[in-house]
Design a protein around this motif. Structure first.
Motif, mmCIF file in Angstrom:
data_model
loop_
_atom_site.group_PDB
_atom_site.id
_atom_site.type_symbol
_atom_site.label_atom_id
_atom_site.label_comp_id
_atom_site.label_asym_id
_atom_site.label_seq_id
_atom_site.Cartn_x
_atom_site.Cartn_y
_atom_site.Cartn_z
ATOM 1 N N GLU A 179 -14.523 -19.208 -4.685
ATOM 2 C CA GLU A 179 -14.268 -19.350 -6.113
ATOM 3 C C GLU A 179 -13.195 -20.390 -6.396
ATOM 4 O O GLU A 179 -13.159 -20.982 -7.471
ATOM 5 C CB GLU A 179 -13.862 -18.004 -6.721
ATOM 6 N N ASP B 76 -22.960 -26.813 -9.967
ATOM 7 C CA ASP B 76 -22.660 -26.302 -11.307
ATOM 8 C C ASP B 76 -21.165 -26.275 -11.605
ATOM 9 O O ASP B 76 -20.741 -25.783 -12.650
ATOM 10 C CB ASP B 76 -23.251 -24.899 -11.476
ATOM 11 N N ARG C 197 -18.872 -24.474 -10.574
ATOM 12 C CA ARG C 197 -18.294 -23.134 -10.691
ATOM 13 C C ARG C 197 -17.601 -22.682 -9.418
ATOM 14 O O ARG C 197 -16.771 -21.783 -9.454
ATOM 15 C CB ARG C 197 -19.378 -22.119 -11.071
ATOM 16 N N ASN C 198 -17.956 -23.262 -8.297
ATOM 17 C CA ASN C 198 -17.402 -22.847 -7.014
ATOM 18 C C ASN C 198 -16.964 -24.061 -6.218
ATOM 19 O O ASN C 198 -17.240 -25.216 -6.585
ATOM 20 C CB ASN C 198 -18.438 -22.036 -6.201
#
Length: 538
Positions: free
Chosen positions: A57, A87, A89-90
Motif C-alpha cells: 500500500e 491504477d 493505488r499501490n
C-alpha cells in the motif's frame, strides 16, 4: 680519390603465400577473454534466481538496490525497482532472489516490510533503526508456485510451521484487543490474536486466534473464551474481589479460555472451530442449560434497576434470567403494564422430585404445566426485589406467598404468563396510599369548626368563672384560712384545748390501768364474779 663506403645492401625480400587457416598468436588473448566472458555470462544466467513482484500500500522503507529480502534473517534477494501500479493505488516492488530461494516461492508465502513497530504489547523491528528496513518472508506449505504477491501491512503473528492450532471467535465487539493481543490459559500466555474483521451484517466481529502447542489440546468442545481486558471488580457477601490476568492484559487487553470443571472431558476440537466470545469470565462460566422454558411476567410497577440478564432467583438459587423488558398498553382498562420476558431452566428448578430417591426430569409439557399450576396454587409468585442497595439493581424472585390472591398460569399466551405480586416497596407505597385515602375521608374541616366552637364556649366559661365564681372562691378561701388559723391556735402546746386533752389522756391511762388490774384479778379468781372479794367477806 676513393669514395666513402655506402650503406650495406639489404637482401631482396621474397614474397611467400600465407596459409588461409593459420591463426596468429596475438588473437589468442581476445579469444580467451571472449570465452571466459561467455562462460561467466552463461554461469550468471544459470545461477540467476527468480524475479518476484510484491504489491504494498505504501513504499515506506523501500529503496531500489538497497532494500534486502530476508528469510530467517538470511539475505535471499534485493529490491531492483520500486514503481507505482497502473491504477496508482499501490506500490510494486520488483525483487531478484537467489537461485536457492526458488523453492520458497509458493502460493501461500507471505511478504511484509520489517520496520519499527509496537502492536499488541510486542515491540519488533528495533534493529531496522540502524540497518534500515527490509522485506521479511514467511514460507507457506502450498505445492503451487507463484511469482506475484500482495504484501502484508503488518508482520504475521506467528510463522508457518509453528505447532498449534487456529480457532475462530465470534463476539459482539473487539473491546481493547488488537492483532498480537495475548491469550491466557490459567494465567499462562499460550497464544495470540492473529486477525479480526467486522461481520457482514455489522452486528459483531470475527477473530482468528492461535493457541500454541501443547496448550491447544486444552481447547475442547465446551471451552469458553472471554475478554480478559482490564480489571474485573466484583462485590458480594465475601467482600470485594479483583481479578485480572496480567499487567499486559490491563494495559492492552487480552483473551482467556477455560473449560468448566463440571464439563465432561471430550476430544480435542479441530482447527478453525468456531467459539462464542463472552464479555467476562462470569458470563462465560455460567451454566449453559440445554432446556429453556420461556415465560412472561406482567408488572404494574416501576422496573427501574432491572436489566436484561438479571437473575431469576428461587429460594436463593438462580434458576433463570431476564431476557427482555417491554411496555404494553391495554386499550380496555386504559392502563400500562411492563411485560418482562424470562428464561427458566427447568433442570435447575426441578431436576428431582422430593418423593423419590432416584427422582426424574419433567419429560413433557403436561407434567410441566401440572407442576407449574400446583406451585402457583400453593402461592408461588414472581416479585421484583432489590439485589443491591448501593446500585439499586433489581432481580426477579420466585417465592411463596400463601396469602396471595388465587391465580393461574395463562397457558394461552405465548409465552405463558406467570402470576406476579407487587414488590416490597410497591406494597409499602400501596399501604401509604391507602392510609392517605382513609385520612382524606376524615372531615377535618368539620372537626376544626367543632373545635373552634368548643374553644369559644370554653372562653365564655372562663369569663363566667372570672366574674362569678372567682369572687366567691376568694371568700371561701378566706374563711378556710380563718378556720385553719383557729385550728392552729387550738393545737398549740400551751392552749386550753391541749391541756384538757392531756388531762383526759391521763384519766384514760388510769382507767386503763384499773381495768388491767381487774382483769388480772378476775383471771386469778374467776369465782369473784359470784362470791365477791374474799377480803370483803371477812
Amino acid at each position: 680519390m676513393s669514395r666513402p663506403p655506402g650503406p650495406p645492401e639489404l637482401p631482396e625480400a621474397v614474397a611467400t603465400r600465407r596459409s588461409r587457416w593459420r591463426m596468429q598468436v596475438v588473437w589468442l588473448v581476445p579469444l580467451v577473454a571472449v570465452l571466459i566472458g561467455g562462460w561467466l555470462a552463461v554461469k550468471a544466467i544459470l545461477e540467476q534466481g527468480p524475479t518476484v513482484t510484491i504489491s504494498f500500500e505504501t513504499g515506506e522503507g523501500l529503496e531500489a538496490g538497497k532494500t534486502k529480502l530476508k528469510f530467517k534473517n538470511v539475505d535471499i534477494g534485493v529490491v531492483k525497482s520500486v514503481t507505482l501500479s497502473g491504477d496508482h493505488r499501490n506500490v510494486v516492488a520488483t525483487a531478484e532472489l537467489t537461485k536457492d530461494a526458488t523453492g520458497l516461492l509458493v502460493d501461500d508465502t507471505r511478504f511484509w516490510v520489517v520496520r519499527p513497530r509496537i502492536s499488541g504489547g510486542t515491540v519488533s523491528g528495533i534493529g531496522t533503526l540502524i540497518s534500515g528496513s527490509f522485506i521479511g518472508m514467511d514460507v507457506g506449505s502450498s505445492p503451487k508456485a507463484r511469482r506475484d504477491y500482495v504484501g502484508l501491512e503488518s508482520p504475521p503473528v506467528f510463522a508457518s510451521g509453528v505447532p498449534g492450532r487456529e480457532f475462530v471467535l465470534k463476539g459482539d465487539d473487539m473491546g481493547s484487543l488488537d492483532i498480537g493481543s495475548p491469550i491466557y490459559f490459567r494465567r499462562l500466555q499460550v497464544g495470540q490474536v492473529t486477525s479480526y474483521k467486522l461481520d457482514a451484517n455489522g452486528k459483531g466481529v470475527t477473530m482468528h486466534v492461535f493457541v500454541n502447542a501443547p496448550y491447544d489440546k486444552y481447547v475442547q468442545s465446551d471451552t469458553r473464551f472471554w475478554q480478559a481486558s482490564g480489571v474485573d471488580v466484583s462485590l458480594d457477601a465475601t467482600g470485594v474481589k479483583i481479578n485480572t490476568q496480567s499487567l499486559v492484559a490491563i494495559l492492552i487487553g487480552g483473551l482467556a479460555f477455560q473449560t468448566p470443571d463440571n464439563s465432561v472431558d471430550g476430544p480435542e476440537v479441530e482447527a478453525s472451530t468456531e467459539f462464542t466470545l463472552f464479555s467476562d469470565k462470569t458470563e462465560a462460566m455460567k451454566r449453559h442449560d440445554n432446556i429453556v422454558d420461556n415465560y412472561v411476567l406482567n408488572f404494574k410497577e416501576s422496573v427501574r434497576g432491572l436489566t436484561v440478564g438479571a437473575p431469576v432467583d428461587f429460594l436463593g438459587i438462580v434458576v433463570g434470567e431476564v431476557s427482555g423488558i417491554h411496555t404494553r398498553f391495554d386499550p380496555v382498562t386504559k392502563q400500562f403494564s411492563i411485560p418482562v420476558d424470562i428464561k427458566l431452566f427447568p433442570e435447575r428448578f426441578t431436576s428431582r422430585f422430593a418423593s423419590g430417591p432416584a427422582g426424574g426430569r419433567l419429560a413433557n409439557d403436561a407434567d410441566r404445566q401440572q407442576l407449574a399450576q400446583t406451585l402457583v396454587d400453593h402461592g408461588l409468585r414472581a416479585q421484583l426485589r432489590t439485589g443491591n442497595l448501593l446500585t439499586g439493581q433489581l432481580y426477579v424472585a420466585l417465592d411463596f406467598f400463601p396469602n396471595a390472591p388465587k391465580a393461574k398460569v395463562d397457558w394461552s399466551s405465548n409465552p405463558p404468563a406467570w402470576p406476579t405480586v407487587a414488590g416490597g416497596l410497591q406494597s409499602l407505597q400501596d399501604s401509604v396510599t391507602t392510609l392517605i385515602a382513609k385520612l382524606n375521608k376524615i372531615p377535618f374541616e368539620a372537626i376544626g369548626n367543632d373545635a373552634h366552637q368548643t374553644l369559644r364556649d370554653a372562653d365564655a366559661l372562663l369569663k363566667r368563672l372570672d366574674t362569678e365564681v372567682a369572687p366567691q372562691a376568694a371568700q371561701t378561701l378566706a374563711a378556710a384560712k380563718t378556720a385553719l388559723d383557729s385550728a392552729n391556735n387550738a393545737l398549740q402546746p400551751d392552749s386550753a384545748l391541749a391541756q384538757n386533752t392531756g388531762d383526759a389522756m391521763k384519766e384514760l391511762a388510769r382507767t386503763a390501768a384499773a381495768f388491767r388490774a381487774l382483769a388480772d384479778y378476775l383471771e386469778r379468781h374467776p369465782e369473784a364474779l359470784i362470791r365477791g372479794k374474799l377480803e370483803d367477806k371477812k
